[in-house]
Design a protein around this motif. Structure first.
Motif, PDB file in Angstrom:
ATOM      1  N   MET A  53       0.752  -1.151   0.065  1.00 52.51           N
ATOM      2  CA  MET A  53       0.021   0.057  -0.159  1.00 52.51           C
ATOM      3  C   MET A  53       1.041   1.331   0.022  1.00 52.51           C
ATOM      4  SD  MET A  53      -3.297  -1.180   2.389  1.00 52.51           S
ATOM      5  CE  MET A  53      -4.209   0.293   2.234  1.00 52.51           C
ATOM      6  N   GLY A  54       2.009   1.211  -0.914  1.00 59.59           N
ATOM      7  CA  GLY A  54       2.755   2.363  -0.952  1.00 59.59           C
ATOM      8  C   GLY A  54       3.707   2.697   0.097  1.00 59.59           C
ATOM      9  N   THR A  55       3.995   1.769   0.947  1.00 56.53           N
ATOM     10  CA  THR A  55       5.106   1.898   2.162  1.00 56.53           C
ATOM     11  C   THR A  55       6.122   0.519   1.941  1.00 56.53           C
ATOM     12  OG1 THR A  55       3.509   2.599   3.493  1.00 56.53           O
ATOM     13  CG2 THR A  55       5.231   1.638   4.494  1.00 56.53           C
ATOM     14  N   VAL A  56       7.151   0.872   1.914  1.00 55.56           N
ATOM     15  CA  VAL A  56       8.189  -0.192   1.741  1.00 55.56           C
ATOM     16  C   VAL A  56       8.214  -0.837   2.994  1.00 55.56           C
ATOM     17  CG1 VAL A  56      10.862  -0.234   2.070  1.00 55.56           C
ATOM     18  CG2 VAL A  56       9.658   1.438   0.462  1.00 55.56           C
ATOM     19  N   GLN A  57       8.303  -2.091   3.301  1.00 48.68           N
ATOM     20  CA  GLN A  57       7.868  -2.925   4.630  1.00 48.68           C
ATOM     21  C   GLN A  57       8.386  -4.301   4.265  1.00 48.68           C
ATOM     22  OE1 GLN A  57       3.713  -4.055   5.055  1.00 48.68           O
ATOM     23  NE2 GLN A  57       3.684  -2.891   6.760  1.00 48.68           N
ATOM     24  N   TRP A  58       8.711  -4.939   5.648  1.00 51.48           N
ATOM     25  CA  TRP A  58       9.322  -6.162   5.609  1.00 51.48           C
ATOM     26  C   TRP A  58       8.263  -7.164   6.115  1.00 51.48           C
ATOM     27  CZ3 TRP A  58      12.121  -1.694   5.589  1.00 51.48           C
ATOM     28  CH2 TRP A  58      13.163  -1.802   4.800  1.00 51.48           C
ATOM     29  N   ALA A  59       8.466  -8.503   6.044  1.00 52.16           N
ATOM     30  CA  ALA A  59       7.485  -9.202   6.574  1.00 52.16           C
ATOM     31  C   ALA A  59       7.100  -9.105   8.133  1.00 52.16           C
ATOM     32  CB  ALA A  59       7.828 -10.772   6.104  1.00 52.16           C
ATOM     33  N   ASN A  60       8.107  -8.540   8.744  1.00 53.81           N
ATOM     34  CA  ASN A  60       8.164  -8.835  10.166  1.00 53.81           C
ATOM     35  C   ASN A  60       7.730  -7.516  10.655  1.00 53.81           C
ATOM     36  OD1 ASN A  60      10.297  -6.803   9.866  1.00 53.81           O
ATOM     37  ND2 ASN A  60      11.635  -7.530  11.482  1.00 53.81           N
ATOM     38  N   GLY A  61       7.116  -6.780   9.875  1.00 51.96           N
ATOM     39  CA  GLY A  61       6.323  -5.464  10.235  1.00 51.96           C
ATOM     40  C   GLY A  61       7.082  -4.120  10.177  1.00 51.96           C
ATOM     41  N   ALA A  62       8.452  -4.149  10.069  1.00 51.30           N
ATOM     42  CA  ALA A  62       9.302  -3.220  10.136  1.00 51.30           C
ATOM     43  C   ALA A  62       8.927  -2.394   8.647  1.00 51.30           C
ATOM     44  CB  ALA A  62      10.684  -3.500   9.796  1.00 51.30           C
ATOM     45  N   ASP A  63       8.812  -0.954   8.762  1.00 51.74           N
ATOM     46  CA  ASP A  63       8.647  -0.201   7.600  1.00 51.74           C
ATOM     47  C   ASP A  63       9.070   1.192   7.624  1.00 51.74           C
ATOM     48  OD1 ASP A  63       7.127   1.104   9.245  1.00 51.74           O
ATOM     49  OD2 ASP A  63       5.003   0.887   8.289  1.00 51.74           O
ATOM     50  N   LEU A  64       9.099   1.864   6.608  1.00 46.75           N
ATOM     51  CA  LEU A  64       9.679   3.080   6.409  1.00 46.75           C
ATOM     52  C   LEU A  64       8.568   4.155   6.036  1.00 46.75           C
ATOM     53  CD1 LEU A  64      12.913   2.179   4.122  1.00 46.75           C
ATOM     54  CD2 LEU A  64      12.598   2.527   6.698  1.00 46.75           C
ATOM     55  N   ALA A  65       8.855   5.548   6.643  1.00 48.84           N
ATOM     56  CA  ALA A  65       7.862   6.420   6.370  1.00 48.84           C
ATOM     57  C   ALA A  65       8.065   7.015   4.967  1.00 48.84           C
ATOM     58  CB  ALA A  65       8.259   7.545   7.335  1.00 48.84           C
ATOM     59  N   PRO A  66       6.939   6.702   4.047  1.00 53.62           N
ATOM     60  CA  PRO A  66       6.964   7.067   2.902  1.00 53.62           C
ATOM     61  C   PRO A  66       7.198   8.793   2.520  1.00 53.62           C
ATOM     62  CG  PRO A  66       4.904   6.097   3.547  1.00 53.62           C
ATOM     63  CD  PRO A  66       5.952   6.283   4.814  1.00 53.62           C
ATOM     64  N   ASP A  67       6.629   9.342   3.276  1.00 53.88           N
ATOM     65  CA  ASP A  67       6.789  10.825   3.181  1.00 53.88           C
ATOM     66  C   ASP A  67       8.137  11.311   3.363  1.00 53.88           C
ATOM     67  OD1 ASP A  67       4.032  11.029   2.795  1.00 53.88           O
ATOM     68  OD2 ASP A  67       3.195  11.482   4.774  1.00 53.88           O
ATOM     69  N   ALA A  68       8.761  10.909   4.596  1.00 53.55           N
ATOM     70  CA  ALA A  68      10.104  11.239   4.973  1.00 53.55           C
ATOM     71  C   ALA A  68      11.026  10.788   3.856  1.00 53.55           C
ATOM     72  CB  ALA A  68      10.510  10.782   6.028  1.00 53.55           C
ATOM     73  N   MET A  69      10.751   9.605   3.237  1.00 51.48           N
ATOM     74  CA  MET A  69      11.529   9.163   2.291  1.00 51.48           C
ATOM     75  C   MET A  69      11.504  10.119   0.882  1.00 51.48           C
ATOM     76  SD  MET A  69      11.220   5.250   0.246  1.00 51.48           S
ATOM     77  CE  MET A  69      11.159   4.507   1.898  1.00 51.48           C
ATOM     78  N   TYR A  70      10.259  10.312   0.592  1.00 45.57           N
ATOM     79  CA  TYR A  70       9.825  11.056  -0.733  1.00 45.57           C
ATOM     80  C   TYR A  70      10.569  12.410  -0.458  1.00 45.57           C
ATOM     81  CZ  TYR A  70       7.588  13.398  -4.523  1.00 45.57           C
ATOM     82  OH  TYR A  70       7.137  14.046  -5.506  1.00 45.57           O
ATOM     83  N   ASP A  71      10.351  12.939   0.557  1.00 49.30           N
ATOM     84  CA  ASP A  71      11.008  14.491   0.761  1.00 49.30           C
ATOM     85  C   ASP A  71      12.534  14.420   0.430  1.00 49.30           C
ATOM     86  OD1 ASP A  71       8.351  15.402   0.978  1.00 49.30           O
ATOM     87  OD2 ASP A  71       8.417  15.478   3.261  1.00 49.30           O
ATOM     88  N   ALA A  72      13.125  13.561   1.228  1.00 49.82           N
ATOM     89  CA  ALA A  72      14.440  13.622   1.143  1.00 49.82           C
ATOM     90  C   ALA A  72      15.107  13.264  -0.291  1.00 49.82           C
ATOM     91  CB  ALA A  72      15.054  12.489   2.114  1.00 49.82           C
ATOM     92  N   ILE A  73      14.377  12.385  -1.052  1.00 48.95           N
ATOM     93  CA  ILE A  73      14.877  11.768  -2.287  1.00 48.95           C
ATOM     94  C   ILE A  73      14.570  13.034  -3.165  1.00 48.95           C
ATOM     95  CG2 ILE A  73      14.390  10.305  -4.307  1.00 48.95           C
ATOM     96  CD1 ILE A  73      14.207   7.837  -2.294  1.00 48.95           C
ATOM     97  N   LYS A  74      13.457  13.961  -3.089  1.00 48.57           N
ATOM     98  CA  LYS A  74      13.146  14.842  -3.927  1.00 48.57           C
ATOM     99  C   LYS A  74      14.202  15.869  -3.736  1.00 48.57           C
ATOM    100  CE  LYS A  74      10.038  15.863  -6.606  1.00 48.57           C
ATOM    101  NZ  LYS A  74       9.780  15.837  -7.896  1.00 48.57           N
ATOM    102  N   ALA A  75      14.693  16.116  -2.514  1.00 45.12           N
ATOM    103  CA  ALA A  75      15.638  17.277  -2.262  1.00 45.12           C
ATOM    104  C   ALA A  75      17.124  16.962  -2.641  1.00 45.12           C
ATOM    105  CB  ALA A  75      15.458  17.605  -0.674  1.00 45.12           C
TER     106      ALA A  75
END
Length: 82
Positions: A53-75
């Motif tokens: 659902m648009g979020t980088v995630q692993w099977a154990n439930g670990a995930d990364l904040a998509p907004d923070a990721m996008y903002d940093a990559i755009k910048a």
């Protein structure tokens, strides 16, 4: 999205933005000990990453904040997770 050597990911967003997520320092630091991120120190577990659902995630439930990721990559073209 694809994994890269040494705990990094190559990501692409629907608007065409692309970049790298570097998790090396984060995963090697003491702040991940005892957390849901600790198993990701194993390269075979790290490689089991996916997008849910648009979020980088692993099977154990670990995930990364998509907004923070996008903002940093755009910048900067890269997000160094600390």
């Amino acid at each position: 999205m694809s994994t890269m050597p040494e705990f990094s990911l190559r990501v692409a967003f629907v608007d065409g933005a692309t970049g790298e997520v570097d998790m090396r320092n984060f995963l090697s630091g003491p702040q991940t000990t005892g957390t849901v991120f600790e198993p990701l120190r194993d390269p075979s577990v790290f490689a089991q990453v996916g997008v849910v659902m648009g979020t980088v995630q692993w099977a154990n439930g670990a995930d990364l904040a998509p907004d923070a990721m996008y903002d940093a990559i755009k910048a900067h073209g890269r997000w160094i997770v600390e």
